[in-house]
Design a protein around this motif. Structure first.
Motif, short mmCIF file in Angstrom:
data_model
loop_
_atom_site.label_atom_id
_atom_site.label_comp_id
_atom_site.label_asym_id
_atom_site.label_seq_id
_atom_site.Cartn_x
_atom_site.Cartn_y
_atom_site.Cartn_z
N ASN A 100 0.82 -1.22 0.00
CA ASN A 100 0.00 0.00 0.00
C ASN A 100 0.85 1.26 0.00
OD1 ASN A 100 -1.16 -2.18 2.05
ND2 ASN A 100 -2.85 -1.30 0.91
N ALA A 101 2.10 1.13 0.47
CA ALA A 101 2.98 2.29 0.58
C ALA A 101 4.42 1.85 0.34
CB ALA A 101 2.84 2.93 1.96
N TYR A 102 5.22 2.82 -0.08
CA TYR A 102 6.60 2.52 -0.48
C TYR A 102 7.54 3.61 0.01
CZ TYR A 102 3.83 -0.31 -3.64
OH TYR A 102 2.90 -1.19 -4.15
N ILE A 103 8.68 3.19 0.55
CA ILE A 103 9.73 4.12 0.94
C ILE A 103 10.98 3.73 0.15
CG2 ILE A 103 11.15 5.02 2.82
CD1 ILE A 103 8.85 4.37 4.74
N SER A 104 11.34 4.57 -0.78
CA SER A 104 12.48 4.32 -1.66
C SER A 104 13.61 5.27 -1.25
CB SER A 104 12.06 4.54 -3.12
OG SER A 104 13.14 4.32 -3.97
N ILE A 105 14.64 4.70 -0.63
CA ILE A 105 15.72 5.51 -0.06
C ILE A 105 16.92 5.54 -1.01
CG2 ILE A 105 17.24 5.81 1.93
CD1 ILE A 105 15.13 4.25 3.59
N ASP A 106 17.20 6.71 -1.51
CA ASP A 106 18.31 6.94 -2.45
C ASP A 106 18.37 5.84 -3.52
OD1 ASP A 106 20.05 9.01 -3.02
OD2 ASP A 106 21.78 7.99 -2.17
N PRO A 107 17.27 5.67 -4.27
CA PRO A 107 17.20 4.56 -5.23
C PRO A 107 18.18 4.71 -6.39
CG PRO A 107 15.36 6.08 -5.55
CD PRO A 107 16.08 6.52 -4.31
N SER A 108 18.71 3.59 -6.83
CA SER A 108 19.70 3.56 -7.91
C SER A 108 19.00 3.55 -9.27
CB SER A 108 20.58 2.32 -7.77
OG SER A 108 21.21 2.30 -6.52
N ILE A 109 18.29 4.63 -9.59
CA ILE A 109 17.55 4.64 -10.85
C ILE A 109 18.47 4.79 -12.06
CG2 ILE A 109 15.36 5.38 -9.87
CD1 ILE A 109 15.93 8.18 -10.85
N TRP A 110 19.74 5.08 -11.82
CA TRP A 110 20.71 5.10 -12.91
C TRP A 110 20.85 3.72 -13.54
CZ3 TRP A 110 24.38 1.51 -12.02
CH2 TRP A 110 24.61 1.14 -10.67
N TRP A 111 20.43 2.67 -12.80
CA TRP A 111 20.61 1.29 -13.26
C TRP A 111 20.08 1.10 -14.67
CZ3 TRP A 111 23.14 -2.86 -11.40
CH2 TRP A 111 22.87 -4.09 -11.99
N ASP A 121 5.59 5.92 -18.04
CA ASP A 121 4.65 6.17 -19.14
C ASP A 121 3.43 5.26 -19.07
OD1 ASP A 121 6.11 8.21 -20.24
OD2 ASP A 121 7.11 6.94 -21.75
N SER A 122 3.62 4.03 -18.60
CA SER A 122 2.52 3.07 -18.57
C SER A 122 1.98 2.82 -17.15
CB SER A 122 2.97 1.75 -19.19
OG SER A 122 4.07 1.22 -18.48
N ILE A 123 2.31 3.71 -16.21
CA ILE A 123 1.87 3.52 -14.83
C ILE A 123 0.34 3.62 -14.74
CG2 ILE A 123 1.97 5.94 -14.07
CD1 ILE A 123 3.40 4.93 -11.53
N SER A 124 -0.25 2.79 -13.88
CA SER A 124 -1.71 2.75 -13.78
C SER A 124 -2.21 3.64 -12.65
CB SER A 124 -2.18 1.32 -13.54
OG SER A 124 -1.95 0.96 -12.20
N SER A 125 -3.49 3.93 -12.68
CA SER A 125 -4.11 4.74 -11.63
C SER A 125 -4.07 4.01 -10.29
CB SER A 125 -5.55 5.10 -12.00
OG SER A 125 -6.30 3.92 -12.22
N ILE A 126 -4.02 2.68 -10.33
CA ILE A 126 -3.93 1.89 -9.09
C ILE A 126 -2.63 2.24 -8.36
CG2 ILE A 126 -3.67 -0.46 -8.19
CD1 ILE A 126 -5.46 -1.37 -10.57
N SER A 127 -1.53 2.31 -9.10
CA SER A 127 -0.25 2.67 -8.50
C SER A 127 -0.26 4.11 -8.01
CB SER A 127 0.89 2.48 -9.51
OG SER A 127 1.06 1.12 -9.82
N LEU A 128 -0.82 4.98 -8.82
CA LEU A 128 -0.82 6.41 -8.47
C LEU A 128 -1.63 6.71 -7.23
CD1 LEU A 128 -1.13 7.96 -12.05
CD2 LEU A 128 0.91 7.89 -10.60
N ASP A 129 -2.54 5.82 -6.85
CA ASP A 129 -3.35 6.02 -5.64
C ASP A 129 -2.61 5.61 -4.36
OD1 ASP A 129 -5.52 7.14 -6.88
OD2 ASP A 129 -6.60 5.25 -7.12
N LYS A 130 -1.47 4.95 -4.52
CA LYS A 130 -0.71 4.49 -3.36
C LYS A 130 0.28 5.56 -2.91
CE LYS A 130 -1.19 -0.34 -4.59
NZ LYS A 130 -0.51 -1.63 -4.71
N LYS A 131 0.79 5.40 -1.69
CA LYS A 131 1.74 6.38 -1.15
C LYS A 131 3.17 5.98 -1.51
CE LYS A 131 -0.42 8.84 2.57
NZ LYS A 131 -0.26 9.34 3.92
N LEU A 132 3.94 7.01 -1.90
CA LEU A 132 5.35 6.81 -2.25
C LEU A 132 6.17 7.93 -1.63
CD1 LEU A 132 7.72 5.56 -3.91
CD2 LEU A 132 6.96 7.01 -5.83
N TYR A 133 7.24 7.54 -0.96
CA TYR A 133 8.19 8.51 -0.38
C TYR A 133 9.56 8.20 -0.97
CZ TYR A 133 11.06 10.94 3.07
OH TYR A 133 11.99 11.76 3.69
#
Length: 197
Positions: A100-111, A121-133
Motif C-alpha cells: 500500500n505504501a513505499y519508501i524508496s531511499i536513495d534509489p539507484s535509478i541510474w541502473w 509512461d505506462s503507470i496505472s491509476s492503481i499505483s498512483l493512488d498508493k503512497k510513495l516517499y
C-alpha cells in the motif's frame, strides 16, 4: 528500523506517529540479482535481473506466511535502499503489487533510467493512488546529475501522470550521504506514509 518503529508507535511516549507494526527484514545474498528487474551489460559475468522473482517470493510466499502466522492488518509498506530502493520503485509501478505504501531511499535509478521512464509512461491509476516517499542523499557535486537530478526528474514524470494531487513526497537530505541517509529517511518516510490525509 526496529528502534524507529518502536519509538514512533509507542503508547508509553504517546508518540502514536504510526500503528504497531511487524518488521520483516530479509538478509540478501545477491543484491544485483534480487533488486534489479533488468540486465545491463557488464564485462564480468552477472546474473542480474531477478527482481521480479524476488518480489514474487515476497508477495506470494512470505506475505501470506506472515498473514497466517501473525495477527496482521492489510496495510503493507515496502522499504528499500540503493538497489533495494530501485526494487521498491519497480514494485510501486506494478499495479498488481500487494503493498500500500513505499519508501524508496536513495534509489539507484541510474541502473536502467530509460526503462524507469518507460514504466512511468505506462503507470496505472492503481499505483498512483498508493503512497510513495523518495529520499535523496547528497552524493557530492560530481554525482549530482547521477543522483538528485535523476530522482527529481522521475518524481516530475510521475506527478505529471495525474491531474489530481498524488500521495508522493520527495525529500533531499543535503547533510546525508548514501550510507547515512537510511536512518533519517526511514523515520521521515514512515511519518509521511502514516500521516492522516
Amino acid at each position: 528500523a526496529s528502534g524507529i518503529v518502536h519509538f514512533m508507535s509507542s503508547n508509553r511516549n504517546r508518540n502514536n506517529l504510526m500503528p504497531e507494526s511487524i518488521i520483516i527484514a530479509i538478509e540478501n545474498v545477491d543484491r544485483e540479482r534480487d533488486f534489479t528487474v533488468t540486465k545491463i551489460k557488464t564485462k564480468r559475468p552477472n546474473n542480474m535481473g531477478g527482481g521480479r522473482i524476488f518480489l514474487n517470493f515476497i508477495e506470494k510466499e512470505l506475505v501470506p506466511y506472515i498473514d497466517k502466522k501473525y495477527k496482521t492488518e492489510p496495510f503493507r509498506t515496502l522499504v528499500g535502499h540503493s538497489l533495494g530502493g530501485l526494487l521498491t520503485l519497480n514494485s510501486y509501478m506494478d499495479e498488481n503489487s500487494v503493498f500500500n505504501a513505499y519508501i524508496s531511499i536513495d534509489p539507484s535509478i541510474w541502473w536502467n533510467e530509460e526503462m524507469m521512464k518507460n514504466k512511468v509512461d505506462s503507470i496505472s491509476s492503481i499505483s498512483l493512488d498508493k503512497k510513495l516517499y523518495i529520499a535523496t542523499a547528497n552524493q557530492g557535486e560530481a554525482n549530482y546529475e547521477r543522483n538528485k537530478q535523476r530522482h527529481d526528474s522521475l518524481y516530475t514524470l510521475i506527478t505529471k501522470k495525474s491531474d489530481k494531487p498524488l500521495n508522493i513526497e520527495i525529500e533531499y537530505f543535503e547533510k546525508e550521504n548514501h550510507r547515512s541517509v537510511p536512518l533519517v529517511a526511514l523515520y521521515e518516510g514512515l511519518k509521511y506514509i502514516n500521516q492522516e490525509e
